[in-house]
Each structure stands twice: as structure tokens, then as C-alpha cells.
Write a protein that holds these residues in place. Structure first.
Motif, PDB file in Angstrom:
ATOM      1  N   ARG A  67       0.833  -1.208   0.000  1.00 33.52           N
ATOM      2  CA  ARG A  67       0.000   0.000   0.000  1.00 33.52           C
ATOM      3  C   ARG A  67       0.868   1.259   0.000  1.00 33.52           C
ATOM      4  NH1 ARG A  67      -5.132   0.915   0.728  1.00 33.52           N
ATOM      5  NH2 ARG A  67      -5.850   2.824   1.694  1.00 33.52           N
ATOM      6  N   SER A  68       1.933   1.261   0.792  1.00 32.15           N
ATOM      7  CA  SER A  68       2.778   2.450   0.886  1.00 32.15           C
ATOM      8  C   SER A  68       3.587   2.669  -0.390  1.00 32.15           C
ATOM      9  CB  SER A  68       3.686   2.388   2.118  1.00 32.15           C
ATOM     10  OG  SER A  68       4.614   1.342   2.031  1.00 32.15           O
ATOM     11  N   GLU A  69       4.040   1.610  -1.051  1.00 31.55           N
ATOM     12  CA  GLU A  69       4.775   1.778  -2.309  1.00 31.55           C
ATOM     13  C   GLU A  69       3.886   2.419  -3.372  1.00 31.55           C
ATOM     14  OE1 GLU A  69       8.098   1.351  -3.181  1.00 31.55           O
ATOM     15  OE2 GLU A  69       8.217   1.290  -0.999  1.00 31.55           O
ATOM     16  N   ASP A  70       2.647   1.977  -3.441  1.00 35.49           N
ATOM     17  CA  ASP A  70       1.699   2.570  -4.381  1.00 35.49           C
ATOM     18  C   ASP A  70       1.487   4.046  -4.048  1.00 35.49           C
ATOM     19  OD1 ASP A  70      -0.587   2.531  -6.376  1.00 35.49           O
ATOM     20  OD2 ASP A  70      -1.687   3.001  -4.535  1.00 35.49           O
ATOM     21  N   PHE A  71       1.311   4.339  -2.778  1.00 35.74           N
ATOM     22  CA  PHE A  71       1.059   5.717  -2.359  1.00 35.74           C
ATOM     23  C   PHE A  71       2.268   6.611  -2.635  1.00 35.74           C
ATOM     24  CE2 PHE A  71       0.618   9.195   0.699  1.00 35.74           C
ATOM     25  CZ  PHE A  71      -0.629   9.663   0.325  1.00 35.74           C
ATOM     26  N   LEU A  72       3.491   6.098  -2.417  1.00 33.93           N
ATOM     27  CA  LEU A  72       4.686   6.902  -2.677  1.00 33.93           C
ATOM     28  C   LEU A  72       4.776   7.287  -4.154  1.00 33.93           C
ATOM     29  CD1 LEU A  72       7.356   5.177  -0.397  1.00 33.93           C
ATOM     30  CD2 LEU A  72       6.305   7.426  -0.074  1.00 33.93           C
ATOM     31  N   GLY A  73       4.371   6.395  -5.034  1.00 32.58           N
ATOM     32  CA  GLY A  73       4.349   6.712  -6.463  1.00 32.58           C
ATOM     33  C   GLY A  73       3.396   7.852  -6.760  1.00 32.58           C
ATOM     34  N   ARG A  74       2.210   7.804  -6.164  1.00 36.58           N
ATOM     35  CA  ARG A  74       1.233   8.878  -6.366  1.00 36.58           C
ATOM     36  C   ARG A  74       1.705  10.178  -5.720  1.00 36.58           C
ATOM     37  NH1 ARG A  74      -4.381   7.131  -4.709  1.00 36.58           N
ATOM     38  NH2 ARG A  74      -3.320   6.121  -2.994  1.00 36.58           N
ATOM     39  N   LEU A  75       2.407  10.060  -4.602  1.00 36.66           N
ATOM     40  CA  LEU A  75       2.940  11.235  -3.918  1.00 36.66           C
ATOM     41  C   LEU A  75       4.023  11.910  -4.762  1.00 36.66           C
ATOM     42  CD1 LEU A  75       2.586  12.764  -1.292  1.00 36.66           C
ATOM     43  CD2 LEU A  75       4.231  11.230  -0.236  1.00 36.66           C
ATOM     44  N   ARG A  76       4.868  11.118  -5.415  1.00 36.64           N
ATOM     45  CA  ARG A  76       5.894  11.690  -6.300  1.00 36.64           C
ATOM     46  C   ARG A  76       5.251  12.524  -7.413  1.00 36.64           C
ATOM     47  NH1 ARG A  76       7.857   6.502  -5.483  1.00 36.64           N
ATOM     48  NH2 ARG A  76       9.690   6.510  -4.138  1.00 36.64           N
ATOM     49  N   ALA A  77       4.186  11.991  -7.990  1.00 42.10           N
ATOM     50  CA  ALA A  77       3.487  12.722  -9.057  1.00 42.10           C
ATOM     51  C   ALA A  77       2.888  14.023  -8.513  1.00 42.10           C
ATOM     52  CB  ALA A  77       2.406  11.845  -9.678  1.00 42.10           C
ATOM     53  N   TYR A 120       8.682   4.317   5.509  1.00 47.40           N
ATOM     54  CA  TYR A 120       7.709   4.951   4.614  1.00 47.40           C
ATOM     55  C   TYR A 120       7.618   6.445   4.922  1.00 47.40           C
ATOM     56  CZ  TYR A 120       3.217   6.921   3.479  1.00 47.40           C
ATOM     57  OH  TYR A 120       2.237   7.785   3.074  1.00 47.40           O
ATOM     58  N   ASN A 121       7.537   6.786   6.197  1.00 46.89           N
ATOM     59  CA  ASN A 121       7.393   8.184   6.606  1.00 46.89           C
ATOM     60  C   ASN A 121       8.604   9.007   6.171  1.00 46.89           C
ATOM     61  OD1 ASN A 121       5.599  10.006   7.967  1.00 46.89           O
ATOM     62  ND2 ASN A 121       7.199  10.211   9.510  1.00 46.89           N
ATOM     63  N   ARG A 122       9.800   8.458   6.321  1.00 43.59           N
ATOM     64  CA  ARG A 122      11.009   9.166   5.876  1.00 43.59           C
ATOM     65  C   ARG A 122      10.948   9.434   4.370  1.00 43.59           C
ATOM     66  NH1 ARG A 122      14.198   5.315   9.435  1.00 43.59           N
ATOM     67  NH2 ARG A 122      14.420   6.497  11.354  1.00 43.59           N
ATOM     68  N   ALA A 123      10.590   8.403   3.610  1.00 52.41           N
ATOM     69  CA  ALA A 123      10.521   8.550   2.155  1.00 52.41           C
ATOM     70  C   ALA A 123       9.446   9.562   1.763  1.00 52.41           C
ATOM     71  CB  ALA A 123      10.244   7.196   1.502  1.00 52.41           C
ATOM     72  N   ALA A 124       8.279   9.465   2.385  1.00 59.24           N
ATOM     73  CA  ALA A 124       7.180  10.386   2.073  1.00 59.24           C
ATOM     74  C   ALA A 124       7.565  11.822   2.426  1.00 59.24           C
ATOM     75  CB  ALA A 124       5.916   9.973   2.825  1.00 59.24           C
ATOM     76  N   ASN A 125       8.168  12.020   3.585  1.00 64.51           N
ATOM     77  CA  ASN A 125       8.573  13.377   3.980  1.00 64.51           C
ATOM     78  C   ASN A 125       9.576  13.969   3.001  1.00 64.51           C
ATOM     79  OD1 ASN A 125       6.919  13.509   6.216  1.00 64.51           O
ATOM     80  ND2 ASN A 125       8.500  12.848   7.645  1.00 64.51           N
ATOM     81  N   ILE A 127       9.924  13.290  -0.199  1.00 63.96           N
ATOM     82  CA  ILE A 127       9.203  13.618  -1.434  1.00 63.96           C
ATOM     83  C   ILE A 127       8.382  14.893  -1.253  1.00 63.96           C
ATOM     84  CG2 ILE A 127       7.334  12.864  -2.968  1.00 63.96           C
ATOM     85  CD1 ILE A 127       8.321   9.939  -2.347  1.00 63.96           C
ATOM     86  N   ILE A 128       7.639  14.955  -0.163  1.00 62.41           N
ATOM     87  CA  ILE A 128       6.777  16.117   0.094  1.00 62.41           C
ATOM     88  C   ILE A 128       7.599  17.388   0.248  1.00 62.41           C
ATOM     89  CG2 ILE A 128       5.229  17.173   1.792  1.00 62.41           C
ATOM     90  CD1 ILE A 128       4.120  14.292   2.279  1.00 62.41           C
ATOM     91  N   GLU A 129       8.647  17.322   1.041  1.00 63.30           N
ATOM     92  CA  GLU A 129       9.439  18.528   1.296  1.00 63.30           C
ATOM     93  C   GLU A 129      10.152  19.011   0.039  1.00 63.30           C
ATOM     94  OE1 GLU A 129      11.660  17.841   4.935  1.00 63.30           O
ATOM     95  OE2 GLU A 129       9.784  17.226   5.912  1.00 63.30           O
ATOM     96  N   GLU A 130      10.575  18.094  -0.813  1.00 61.45           N
ATOM     97  CA  GLU A 130      11.180  18.495  -2.086  1.00 61.45           C
ATOM     98  C   GLU A 130      10.139  19.200  -2.960  1.00 61.45           C
ATOM     99  OE1 GLU A 130      12.736  16.209  -5.990  1.00 61.45           O
ATOM    100  OE2 GLU A 130      13.639  15.554  -4.099  1.00 61.45           O
ATOM    101  N   GLY A 131       8.933  18.661  -3.010  1.00 65.66           N
ATOM    102  CA  GLY A 131       7.865  19.291  -3.785  1.00 65.66           C
ATOM    103  C   GLY A 131       7.475  20.646  -3.231  1.00 65.66           C
ATOM    104  N   LEU A 132       7.386  20.748  -1.905  1.00 64.26           N
ATOM    105  CA  LEU A 132       6.998  22.013  -1.284  1.00 64.26           C
ATOM    106  C   LEU A 132       8.074  23.083  -1.428  1.00 64.26           C
ATOM    107  CD1 LEU A 132       5.208  20.793   1.978  1.00 64.26           C
ATOM    108  CD2 LEU A 132       4.177  21.569  -0.172  1.00 64.26           C
TER     109      LEU A 132
END
Length: 190
Positions: A67-77, A120-125, A127-132
Motif C-alpha cells: 500500500r505504501s509503495e503505491d502511495f509513494l508513487g502517487r505522492l511523487r506525481a 515509509y514516513n522518511r521517504a514520504a517526507n 518527497i513532500i518537502e522536495e515538492g513544497l
């Protein structure tokens, strides 16, 4: 049991067990995630759970990981979009609240899942912080007042709280709350 024969990682039944685990978790909560319940939900003998996963902990971790791998892909987009703050908010605030709550509850008692959630949280953060960091700021805004890590923390906290409150029926009308939050986001990222 190290030499025990295991089912192939790409087998249809394995994926059905992962799907069944998500359904049991979302519908009945983490105490109901047993080999018997997952097997019944998947329409297979409960012994097959242990043919594809060594332990129930392995099954839960695999379910979260998928579930988290799928979500990380959508988060990158979302982070790469023209409006990263709005897209990230839309994505993180629209997740299955019940499933998120259950995984977090399980992680407090399951060391392997806790580690998976941390990674997962480290990876998501990241991605998010780079986008922000790429987001446009309102004219005249001081970037020091809304650094990416802080904005990430605020929107993630608000999204989690909104999901929990909606699940518990504690929030004033959720649509009303979402409109106010999105108006605030519009001011942060015009």
C-alpha cells in the motif's frame, strides 16, 4: 522453520491474501487480522496464509508495504505537479482513514511494522518537502515563516486529525472543514 517451503511472491493467491487483509483491517480492525479471518475473506484455507507468509506479522508488513509503495508513487506525481501543496493535500487528506488508523495502531505493538512505517514516513517526507520547496509563495511572504518541513508537518497533522475525527464522528460537517482548510492552502500557495 528456516527451510520451510514458501509460496511464490507473484502468486495470485498471495495478492488475494494481501487484499483480504486490507478488507478485514478496514472493516473489523486490527484485532480481527487472524489467519482464519484473512483466509475466510480471501476464500482460501487459513493454512495457505502461512504458505505465503511465515507469520501474521510478515503478512501485515507486506500489506502495508504494498500500500505504501503505491502511495509513494502517487505522492511523487503530486510533488512534481504545478501546484504541489494543493495536490499533496488532496492526496493525503483523501486516504482511507480507517485503514490508516488501524495500521498506526498495529505499529505501536508490532516492531517490524513500526520500522516499515518509519521508513515509509522518511521517504514520504523527503518527497513532500522536495515538492513544497518548489511551491510559489504569496507575494511578499517570508519563506522562513513556512519552510517545507513545517508546512509538511502542519498539513500531515491536519489531514490525520481530520481523518480520525471523521472516523469518530467528532468533526463539524467535514465538507465545511475541508473548505476552510483548502482556503488556507490557497493563501499559502496561490
Amino acid at each position: 522453520m528456516a527451510g520451510r517451503r514458501m509460496g511464490p511472491p507473484d502468486a495470485t493467491v498471495r495478492f488475494e491474501l494481501l487484499d483480504a487483509t486490507e478488507r478485514v483491517l478496514a472493516r473489523d480492525g486490527y484485532p480481527a487480522v487472524t489467519s482464519r479471518n484473512v483466509g475466510k475473506e480471501a476464500g482460501v484455507d487459513q493454512k495457505l496464509v502461512f504458505y505465503y507468509f511465515r507469520t501474521m506479522e510478515d503478512l501485515v508488513v507486506a500489506t502495508f508495504h504494498r500500500r505504501s509503495e503505491d502511495f509513494l508513487g502517487r505522492l511523487r506525481a503530486a510533488a512534481a505537479s504545478a501546484a504541489p501543496l494543493r495536490e499533496i493535500w488532496s492526496l493525503i487528506s483523501d486516504r482511507s482513514g480507517r485503514l490508516t488508523i488501524e495500521f498506526m495502531a498495529m505499529a505501536t505493538r508490532n516492531a517490524a511494522l513500526k520500522n516499515e512505517v518509519r521508513e515509509y514516513n522518511r521517504a514520504a517526507n523527503a518527497i513532500i518537502e522536495e515538492g513544497l520547496a518548489r511551491r510559489p509563495l504569496p507575494t511578499g511572504a517570508d519563506p522562513a515563516l513556512a519552510p517545507p518541513a513545517f508546512v509538511n508537518f502542519v498539513i500531515a497533522s491536519v489531514a490525520r486529525n481530520l481523518l480520525v475525527e471523521e472516523e469518530m464522528g467528532l468533526t463539524p460537517p467535514p465538507d465545511e472543514m475541508r473548505i476552510l482548510i483548502e482556503a488556507w492552502i490557497d493563501r499559502l500557495a496561490p
